[in-house]
Motif scaffolding. Structure first.
Motif, PDB file in Angstrom:
ATOM      1  N   THR A 152       0.832  -1.203   0.000  1.00 23.01           N
ATOM      2  CA  THR A 152       0.000   0.000   0.000  1.00 23.01           C
ATOM      3  C   THR A 152       0.865   1.251   0.000  1.00 23.01           C
ATOM      4  N   LEU A 153       1.917   1.269   0.811  1.00 23.29           N
ATOM      5  CA  LEU A 153       2.821   2.421   0.837  1.00 23.29           C
ATOM      6  C   LEU A 153       3.465   2.653  -0.528  1.00 23.29           C
ATOM      7  N   LYS A 154       3.833   1.593  -1.224  1.00 27.82           N
ATOM      8  CA  LYS A 154       4.409   1.742  -2.566  1.00 27.82           C
ATOM      9  C   LYS A 154       3.407   2.407  -3.510  1.00 27.82           C
ATOM     10  N   ARG A 155       2.147   1.962  -3.440  1.00 25.50           N
ATOM     11  CA  ARG A 155       1.119   2.563  -4.301  1.00 25.50           C
ATOM     12  C   ARG A 155       0.892   4.033  -3.947  1.00 25.50           C
ATOM     13  N   VAL A 156       0.838   4.343  -2.670  1.00 24.03           N
ATOM     14  CA  VAL A 156       0.620   5.719  -2.223  1.00 24.03           C
ATOM     15  C   VAL A 156       1.771   6.600  -2.682  1.00 24.03           C
ATOM     16  N   GLU A 161      -4.269   6.435  -4.628  1.00 23.06           N
ATOM     17  CA  GLU A 161      -4.977   6.591  -3.346  1.00 23.06           C
ATOM     18  C   GLU A 161      -4.783   5.358  -2.478  1.00 23.06           C
ATOM     19  N   ALA A 162      -4.926   4.191  -3.001  1.00 23.34           N
ATOM     20  CA  ALA A 162      -4.740   2.944  -2.245  1.00 23.34           C
ATOM     21  C   ALA A 162      -5.212   1.833  -3.039  1.00 23.34           C
TER      22      ALA A 162
END
Length: 162
Positions: A152-156, A161-162
């Motif tokens: 999730t942090l990589k996507r953010v 957004e998530a």
């Protein structure tokens, strides 16, 4: 039972994540179960070569987790166990580990899996250690949570957004 209401998560491909597991040494049987659960999760999530670092006890988890986070690991899984005794030691160690690991996550913006068992009895710890006959596998759960959070942090960070 503390595991009630846990989300159902399917493993995802995390082969591109750098993962470290830092584990306390007290309560060998419980720790062996927690480490085995973390290893199963790493296998299920396709983590390649997670680093495992041992420390003397749960109190030492935050400082080593912080050092690993500073080295650029995407996820750090902290595993330990504290069993209540007849002195305030339990509260001090539990608070220090919880606060310290939270600081590591926030200060380094890294996923930290919280696999620290805080139990009243050894039987409760064994029941959460992922051993044969255990009702829960907190080593697996903490690792899964860290890996999903790291994804999730990589996507953010890429602007999603998530």
């Amino acid at each position: 039972m503390s595991g009630a209401g846990a989300p159902t998560q399917q493993p995802v491909d995390c082969h591109d994540l750098r993962v470290a597991v830092v584990a306390a040494s007290w309560h060998t049987q419980v720790m062996d179960g927690l480490l085995a659960g973390a290893a199963r999760a790493c296998d299920d999530y396709q983590v390649e070569a997670p680093v495992v670092v041992r420390v003397p006890g749960t109190f030492e988890l935050p400082v080593v987790a912080g050092a690993l986070a500073a080295q650029g690991y995407d996820a750090v899984v902290a595993l330990g166990v504290v069993i209540r005794g007849g002195t305030p030691h339990f509260e001090y160690v539990c608070n220090a580990a919880t606060d310290g690991l939270g600081r590591v996550a926030l200060d380094h913006q890294v996923a930290v899996g919280f696999g620290v068992l805080t139990c009243d009895t050894e039987e409760q710890a064994l029941d959460r250690a992922g051993l044969e006959g255990s009702h829960e596998d907190k080593g697996y759960e903490a690792t899964s949570a860290a890996l999903l959070t790291a994804q999730t942090l990589k996507r953010v960070r890429r602007g999603y957004e998530a």
